[in-house]
Structures are given as C-alpha cells and as structure tokens.
Design a protein around this motif. Structure first.
Motif, short mmCIF file in Angstrom:
data_model
loop_
_atom_site.label_atom_id
_atom_site.label_comp_id
_atom_site.label_asym_id
_atom_site.label_seq_id
_atom_site.Cartn_x
_atom_site.Cartn_y
_atom_site.Cartn_z
N PHE A 240 22.12 160.73 39.64
CA PHE A 240 21.44 161.84 39.54
C PHE A 240 20.94 161.78 38.20
N THR A 241 19.75 162.78 38.20
CA THR A 241 19.09 162.80 37.03
C THR A 241 19.35 164.60 36.85
N VAL A 242 19.86 164.68 35.47
CA VAL A 242 20.11 165.99 35.47
C VAL A 242 19.56 166.86 34.41
N THR A 243 19.03 167.93 34.61
CA THR A 243 18.40 168.65 33.56
C THR A 243 19.52 169.94 33.01
N ILE A 244 19.54 170.04 31.69
CA ILE A 244 20.76 170.83 31.17
C ILE A 244 20.01 171.67 30.11
N ILE A 245 20.38 172.99 30.10
CA ILE A 245 19.74 173.78 28.81
C ILE A 245 21.09 173.77 27.81
N THR A 246 20.80 173.20 26.65
CA THR A 246 21.85 173.09 25.62
C THR A 246 21.58 173.79 24.23
N MET A 247 22.55 174.40 23.62
CA MET A 247 22.41 175.00 22.27
C MET A 247 21.75 173.92 21.12
N GLU A 248 22.27 172.59 21.45
CA GLU A 248 21.74 171.65 20.04
C GLU A 248 20.54 170.97 20.42
N ARG B 116 26.43 158.30 20.34
CA ARG B 116 26.88 159.10 21.25
C ARG B 116 26.56 160.81 20.59
N LEU B 117 26.27 161.77 21.46
CA LEU B 117 26.00 163.24 21.12
C LEU B 117 26.81 164.01 22.12
N THR B 118 27.44 164.99 21.38
CA THR B 118 28.13 166.16 22.19
C THR B 118 27.39 167.24 22.26
N VAL B 119 26.95 167.79 23.51
CA VAL B 119 26.29 169.08 23.57
C VAL B 119 26.85 170.25 24.40
N SER C 202 15.98 157.84 26.90
CA SER C 202 16.55 158.73 27.64
C SER C 202 18.08 158.87 27.17
N TYR C 203 18.72 160.03 27.92
CA TYR C 203 20.22 160.09 27.69
C TYR C 203 20.98 159.90 28.95
N ASN C 204 22.28 159.48 28.69
CA ASN C 204 22.97 159.06 29.72
C ASN C 204 24.18 159.91 29.41
N ILE C 205 24.86 160.60 30.39
CA ILE C 205 25.99 161.36 30.28
C ILE C 205 27.07 160.26 30.59
N THR D 239 31.02 171.21 28.16
CA THR D 239 30.56 170.04 27.13
C THR D 239 30.17 168.76 27.73
N PHE D 240 29.13 168.26 27.33
CA PHE D 240 28.49 167.00 27.91
C PHE D 240 28.41 165.88 26.80
N THR D 241 28.99 164.70 26.90
CA THR D 241 28.94 163.64 26.01
C THR D 241 28.17 162.85 26.45
#
Length: 226
Positions: free
Chosen positions: A28-36, A10-13, A74-77, A65-67
């Motif tokens: 959905f496939t989601v694109t996020i700009i994250t700090m991490e 698990r990763l929190t961004v 791939s990532y899964n939200i 915040t997205f876990t």
C-alpha cells in the motif's frame, strides 16, 4: 529476503491514516496526518498480505505511532503501534460516510512538513464524537468543518445581518474560541442545527476549491436523517 534499515534514518511519528491505495501485488501507499511532519505518504510493504506485520494496521482511521524509515525520496513504514482502530467506521454505513468525509476534508487542509497538531487533535476528537450515540452526527460535522477553517486561518466569523438566531451565533463563538476538548459539549435545537448546516455549507462552497468525493454520498445520508 528481509529488508534492513539504517537506525539513523528511523523516524517515529504519531498520526491517523487518512487514505491508502494498492501498489503492486502486496503493498500500500499510505497517507498519514502526523504531528511531527504534517501530511506524509509512505510505503507499507507487504501490508496486503494476510497475516503480514502491517496487515490491518495501515487502514484508514487507524490512529497510533508509526515507525518509518526515511529514504532519500520516500518513507517506508517499518512498525506500527495502533491505539485506536475506530472499528465503528468499518461496521456501520452511516458512520463510515461521516468518518470518510472528515478524513477527506482533513486531507484537503493538511500539508507536508507543517505543524498539524491542532488539525490532528480536531480530527481525532471529531471521529470519537461520531462514534457516540449522544451526539448528532450533523452537528459533529459542522463543528469539524468550522473549526478546521479556524485552524487554517480562514474562518470569517458569524454572518451578520442574515437573520440567523442567537443560538447559532453562540454556537459559532464556542466553536471558534473554545479549547478543543470542550468543542463537543453543547446541543442545538433542530431549527438552529439547520441554520448551522446552512452556514457551514455556504462557507465550504466559498473556501473549499475542489470537489469532495465523499460529499455526495454523505449528503444523501443526511437528507434521509432530516
């Protein structure tokens, strides 16, 4: 059947959703700009189901915040904690055009596995400024575009010997060198703003090497404002 995810993966961004596209019937496939992790893409399973846990929380402009579950490829939200939905961008066509343009330009500059803290902060502050009636949206757009060039390391400075006013020179010095939180603290006359728009257009055409889909609609909106 309920999905289970290994706690170790698990990763929190912290970030802003800049776009999404439907996958299958419910996802959905989601694109996020994250700090991490810079710009990432992730699956939001069941997000298109009415009343689903992620429904409404992975739309463009959602900031929070997205876990995530970090799989092999791939990532899964898994969960979201949305701090700001930026609702004005869902209700007002003019706001939507400006906001969507900033998201697309941020998508252009952001890269995977990089430190995008400054770009994310700039995007958040610019979107916030767009929702304030006190700010000219054209000026907000110019500030975002020029400061994004600074962050990207491509900012060429003030174009000397082209007849632009001292007011525009001072504005560009402010955009280049001020703290992000102090960016939106000045105004320009109509003539000076037109000069800044012209410079911004010139730099965009030189440094942005692809067509921005939202630009044509936004240009139409701006012509109506002049």
């Amino acid at each position: 059947m309920k999905e289970t995810f290994d706690q170790d993966n698990r990763l929190t961004v912290n970030g802003i959703v800049i776009k999404h596209r439907p996958v299958g019937e419910y996802d959905f496939t989601v694109t996020i700009i994250t700090m991490e992790r810079g710009k990432i893409s992730a699956f939001a399973r069941g997000a298109r189901k009415p009343g689903g846990k992620l429904s409404g929380n992975v739309e463009p402009f959602c900031y929070g915040t997205f876990t995530l579950y970090e799989g092999k490829s791939s990532y899964n939200i898994i969960e979201t904690d949305i701090i700001n939905y930026f609702e004005p961008f869902r209700r007002n066509l003019e706001d939507t055009c400006y906001g969507t343009y900033l998201l697309e330009l941020a998508d252009y500059y952001a890269t995977e596995n990089s430190d995008e803290t400054e770009l994310l902060k700039l995007l958040y502050l610019s979107l916030t400024a767009l929702t304030k009636d006190a700010f000219d949206k054209r000026l907000v757009r110019c500030i975002f575009e020029l400061r994004a060039l600074v962050i990207d390391g491509q900012y060429p400075g003030f174009p000397e010997n082209r007849g632009y006013s001292d007011a525009v020179k001072l504005a560009m010095q402010h955009i280049n060198g001020s703290d992000l939180k102090s960016l939106f603290t000045f105004r320009l006359s109509d003539q000076a703003l037109k000069e800044l728009i012209d410079i911004t257009r010139m730099y965009r055409e030189h440094f942005v090497d692809r067509q921005l889909k939202s630009l044509e609609i936004l240009s139409t909106v701006e012509r109506e404002l002049i």
